[in-house]
Design a protein around this motif. Sequence first.
Motif, short mmCIF file in Angstrom:
data_model
loop_
_atom_site.label_atom_id
_atom_site.label_comp_id
_atom_site.label_asym_id
_atom_site.label_seq_id
_atom_site.Cartn_x
_atom_site.Cartn_y
_atom_site.Cartn_z
N HIS A 1 0.87 -1.19 0.00
CA HIS A 1 0.00 0.00 0.00
C HIS A 1 0.90 1.23 0.00
O HIS A 1 1.77 1.35 0.86
CB HIS A 1 -0.87 0.04 1.26
CG HIS A 1 -1.88 -1.06 1.32
ND1 HIS A 1 -3.21 -0.86 1.06
CD2 HIS A 1 -1.75 -2.39 1.60
CE1 HIS A 1 -3.86 -2.00 1.19
NE2 HIS A 1 -2.99 -2.95 1.52
N LEU B 1 1.13 5.69 -1.44
CA LEU B 1 0.50 6.83 -2.10
C LEU B 1 1.30 7.16 -3.35
O LEU B 1 2.51 7.38 -3.28
CB LEU B 1 0.47 8.04 -1.17
CG LEU B 1 -0.58 8.04 -0.05
CD1 LEU B 1 -0.36 9.24 0.87
CD2 LEU B 1 -2.00 8.09 -0.64
N GLU C 1 1.28 9.81 -6.36
CA GLU C 1 0.70 11.08 -6.83
C GLU C 1 -0.63 11.38 -6.11
O GLU C 1 -1.65 11.70 -6.74
CB GLU C 1 0.49 11.04 -8.36
CG GLU C 1 1.81 10.97 -9.11
CD GLU C 1 1.64 10.73 -10.61
OE1 GLU C 1 0.48 10.54 -11.07
OE2 GLU C 1 2.64 10.73 -11.30
N GLY C 2 -0.59 11.21 -4.81
CA GLY C 2 -1.75 11.55 -3.99
C GLY C 2 -2.83 10.49 -3.95
O GLY C 2 -3.79 10.61 -3.19
N LYS C 3 -2.70 9.46 -4.76
CA LYS C 3 -3.73 8.41 -4.77
C LYS C 3 -3.17 7.15 -4.11
O LYS C 3 -2.01 6.79 -4.35
CB LYS C 3 -4.14 8.07 -6.21
CG LYS C 3 -4.96 9.16 -6.88
CD LYS C 3 -5.39 8.70 -8.26
CE LYS C 3 -6.24 9.77 -8.94
NZ LYS C 3 -6.59 9.41 -10.31
N SER C 4 -4.04 6.49 -3.31
CA SER C 4 -3.55 5.26 -2.67
C SER C 4 -3.63 4.10 -3.65
O SER C 4 -4.57 3.99 -4.45
CB SER C 4 -4.39 4.96 -1.42
OG SER C 4 -5.70 4.71 -1.80
N SER C 5 -2.60 3.29 -3.59
CA SER C 5 -2.59 2.11 -4.48
C SER C 5 -2.36 0.85 -3.65
O SER C 5 -1.75 0.90 -2.57
CB SER C 5 -1.49 2.24 -5.52
OG SER C 5 -0.24 2.01 -4.94
#
Lengths: 208, 262
Positions: B32, B34, B36-40
Amino acid sequence: MGDVKMDSNGAEGDKPELWAALLALQAEALAIQRDAEGQIQNRKYKYATLTALNEKMLPRLAHYGLLWTTKPIRDEDGEHALAYRMLHVASGERETGIMGLGVDTQATPQMIGSAITYMRRYSFMAILNVVPVETDDDGAKVPRAAAERKLTERRRTNALSKLLARFDSLQTVELFLGSIGVTTRSEEWTDSDLLKMKRGLEKRGEKK
Amino acid sequence: MTMEKEGSEFFRFDEQGFVLEYRDVSHRYWLHELIEGKSSRTPLQSVTGVLRVLDKPALLAWAEACGAEGALRLERMGELEGVSFENAINVVRMLGMGMDAKRDAAADRGTLVHRVLEHYGRTGEAPEISDFEFPVRGYVQGLCSWLLEWMPEPVAIEQPICSRLHNYAGRVDLFARSPARGRDDLYLWDLKTNPAGTIYTESHLQTAAYELAGIECGLEPDMVMLLAVAENGEFQVSPCHASGDDFLAVLEVSRIMRRLAK
């Protein structure tokens, strides 16, 4: 049954590793259950099968580095016999012998096979001093070797004092006991456990 | 820091800026982070899964021996009467006398011995040997012998680690120091349990993978070690002979095989 002829295996003092392994094994006082029933004329009797013997004893033999082998042979007189060998694998020390099967030269293969199985069981039990018991579900019926008797409080205290003097903490004493297969519950210690402690300490001394 | 949620455990690696999720039921890992600001949430290959690509000739011989032993035992018990040669192996499997049963028993034994190590690592309590039946008792004896000789002081136990760079993860049995041996090195230990206490070749690749991932996770060991405990109460220790590059080569092969299988 037939005669027992011992090979020349050297003096007993020549086999310290083999004797030590057998001593440790005997100290376990393993009981073999009579798991099968036979009949001679009208008399029924129970006996321990080779399967029961193997299942109980072979893992313990392997634990102490012992190999047990048997081989059907003809002895010096041309009679059917069983040669056995108890080998301490690491040292090569061995105990060997020949047991006559007591069947004549005209016996059928089935008769010889039966005698071989019989002698395989009895040679094994005789060499290891194993005694079959009626049942193992009642502790009172299982013979308890002297080596398995609980230590007196004085002897327990002495043993524990020696261990604490040898190691620098209770944790290391407990690890040492675990490494030699002895419980940390001193009230359960037996003579056999004392022997294991002695041998374990000697082994550690040798390493250093 | 560890959290648990719906069968998953989460391990935070704050300095590295990611969280590693491990699901025990499926033995799977996810990363898990972040981006570019998005969680993956990215699935990771497990080290042991990667190593399955390797041929293990000893395993074949072992499987053959298990089948033969099972058949012979059943034959002597009279269970194979009337069974054809071709069908004998099916009966062996059905009655739990073949390779699968032995493998499961070996896995249970391995898990138990690992738990003993974990308990010691977390509490410092030595195992009570009489709590274990033969043959597990022998393995625990071997573990006690090793603990006595190395006196490890745990830094991390059963520690999941991963390589974000190479997309794989695994679980290290023990990171520990052994000051009693006069050195302050950080050791990475991987524990093996098998009857003869053998350290198999692929185990070196496994620990090399852990070393590489450990560096990324801020747990860089000074020494990478393999420990094998045997049924007879003995143990064997060996330094890892493989490098991170060795493991990465196997990882690449594993990915090629996965790609081709699709």
